[in-house]
Design a protein around this motif. Sequence first.
Motif, PDB file in Angstrom:
ATOM      1  N   MET A  89       1.016  -1.205  -0.046  1.00  0.00           N
ATOM      2  CA  MET A  89      -0.146  -0.250   0.037  1.00  0.00           C
ATOM      3  C   MET A  89       0.859   1.278  -0.062  1.00  0.00           C
ATOM      4  N   ALA A  90       0.219   2.292  -0.242  1.00  0.00           N
ATOM      5  CA  ALA A  90       0.921   3.714  -0.527  1.00  0.00           C
ATOM      6  C   ALA A  90      -0.134   4.463  -0.014  1.00  0.00           C
ATOM      7  N   GLY A  91       0.426   5.764   0.554  1.00  0.00           N
ATOM      8  CA  GLY A  91      -0.602   6.670   0.985  1.00  0.00           C
ATOM      9  C   GLY A  91       0.106   7.851   1.985  1.00  0.00           C
ATOM     10  N   GLU A  92      -0.827   8.257   2.956  1.00  0.00           N
ATOM     11  CA  GLU A  92      -0.268   9.213   3.835  1.00  0.00           C
ATOM     12  C   GLU A  92      -0.446   8.801   5.331  1.00  0.00           C
ATOM     13  N   PHE A  93       0.482   8.963   6.091  1.00  0.00           N
ATOM     14  CA  PHE A  93       0.310   8.786   7.620  1.00  0.00           C
ATOM     15  C   PHE A  93       0.512  10.185   8.417  1.00  0.00           C
ATOM     16  N   THR A 103       1.908  15.432   8.143  1.00  0.00           N
ATOM     17  CA  THR A 103       1.663  14.448   6.910  1.00  0.00           C
ATOM     18  C   THR A 103       2.943  13.813   6.506  1.00  0.00           C
ATOM     19  N   PHE A 104       3.010  12.636   6.522  1.00  0.00           N
ATOM     20  CA  PHE A 104       4.158  11.767   6.283  1.00  0.00           C
ATOM     21  C   PHE A 104       3.696  10.994   4.860  1.00  0.00           C
ATOM     22  N   ALA A 105       4.690  10.843   3.941  1.00  0.00           N
ATOM     23  CA  ALA A 105       4.375   9.928   2.836  1.00  0.00           C
ATOM     24  C   ALA A 105       4.774   8.757   3.245  1.00  0.00           C
ATOM     25  N   MET A 106       3.681   7.565   2.772  1.00  0.00           N
ATOM     26  CA  MET A 106       4.054   6.339   3.304  1.00  0.00           C
ATOM     27  C   MET A 106       3.794   4.963   2.229  1.00  0.00           C
ATOM     28  N   ARG A 123       7.663   2.566   5.830  1.00  0.00           N
ATOM     29  CA  ARG A 123       8.452   3.598   5.875  1.00  0.00           C
ATOM     30  C   ARG A 123       7.586   4.724   5.645  1.00  0.00           C
ATOM     31  N   MET A 124       7.931   5.849   6.183  1.00  0.00           N
ATOM     32  CA  MET A 124       7.415   7.135   6.173  1.00  0.00           C
ATOM     33  C   MET A 124       8.421   8.233   6.394  1.00  0.00           C
ATOM     34  N   SER A 125       7.931   9.233   5.259  1.00  0.00           N
ATOM     35  CA  SER A 125       9.028  10.443   5.102  1.00  0.00           C
ATOM     36  C   SER A 125       8.486  11.797   4.759  1.00  0.00           C
ATOM     37  N   SER A 126       8.953  12.670   5.392  1.00  0.00           N
ATOM     38  CA  SER A 126       8.400  14.066   5.395  1.00  0.00           C
ATOM     39  C   SER A 126       9.720  14.974   5.348  1.00  0.00           C
ATOM     40  N   GLY A 127       9.964  15.491   4.357  1.00  0.00           N
ATOM     41  CA  GLY A 127      11.218  16.152   4.113  1.00  0.00           C
ATOM     42  C   GLY A 127      12.523  15.539   4.498  1.00  0.00           C
ATOM     43  N   PRO A 128      13.507  15.911   5.228  1.00  0.00           N
ATOM     44  CA  PRO A 128      14.591  14.858   5.591  1.00  0.00           C
ATOM     45  C   PRO A 128      14.062  14.000   6.712  1.00  0.00           C
ATOM     46  N   TRP A 147      11.300   3.911  14.385  1.00  0.00           N
ATOM     47  CA  TRP A 147      12.519   4.416  14.634  1.00  0.00           C
ATOM     48  C   TRP A 147      12.792   5.757  13.669  1.00  0.00           C
ATOM     49  N   MET A 148      13.531   6.613  13.952  1.00  0.00           N
ATOM     50  CA  MET A 148      13.829   7.756  12.864  1.00  0.00           C
ATOM     51  C   MET A 148      15.200   7.358  12.673  1.00  0.00           C
TER      52      MET A 148
END
Length: 287
Positions: A89-93, A103-106, A123-128, A147-148
Amino acid sequence: MSEWITISGKFLFLIVAVIAGAWLWANARYRNGMADAETAWADIASRQTETADRYTPEMVRDLPEVAQRYLNHAIAPGTPLLRKAELEMAGEFLLGEPGAQKTFAMLARQVLAPPHEFVWIARMSSGPVRISGSDGLHHRHGWTRFWMLHSLPLVQLAATADLDRAAAARPAIEAIWAPATMLPANGASWVQTGPDTADVTFGTEAEAITITLRINADGALKEIWTMRWSDSNVEKTYKIQPFGATIQAEDNYNGFTIPSRVTVGNHFGTDHFLPFFIARLTHVRHF
């Protein structure tokens, strides 16, 4: 002066060594945690649920009308009644308090064996900022470990009665992604509660979990919710509260028509509804 430089150099080397050691230790804990999730995944996936049975509408003819409508929509005639699924799956968390969520891309993958077990690796990301980890329920024990940057622990929860009870709602409500598990032959009990709603109960007595479905005239699922043990509230105290999802789209995978776009949140159906998970399925395998 040269002695001071030598001492300073040794001190700097010591600091670097301590930092490097701490990072290696933290990264090892991350890798061990992820390995534990993969081990649970492999165990869930390895247990066979193969069946020679294939779906026929006659299997549900004694169920309430709304149950027949949903199951005949969700399972095509002749479909093997496979009860596990591997999902991508893909989306937002969305993380944070109401009004201040980030909001993190997921991207995530999941093994699901409703109504009792799952492993979700994300796996989630927002900027760095990069976050990775897993949720799961395996042999009745739940965990949440994230974890980050593969080293800094953000959430490390496991082996508590509250978490086990909270996690138990996940594979039950996500049975909609493996609809064969919702047949009475597989332990599901149906009660129609309205023209377009029904309660589905898995288990008995203290361990019973009931989910509620709202479907349309064609049998397509529109909403699903349950009463979940959760501390996602202002008091940060575990209590029973509504948790659920709205369905924006569905697709057919392997003879099963299942939700493919969902918005999930706490306090479902109330003024305090807080969506935190918005996802679309990108791949599904039933087995």
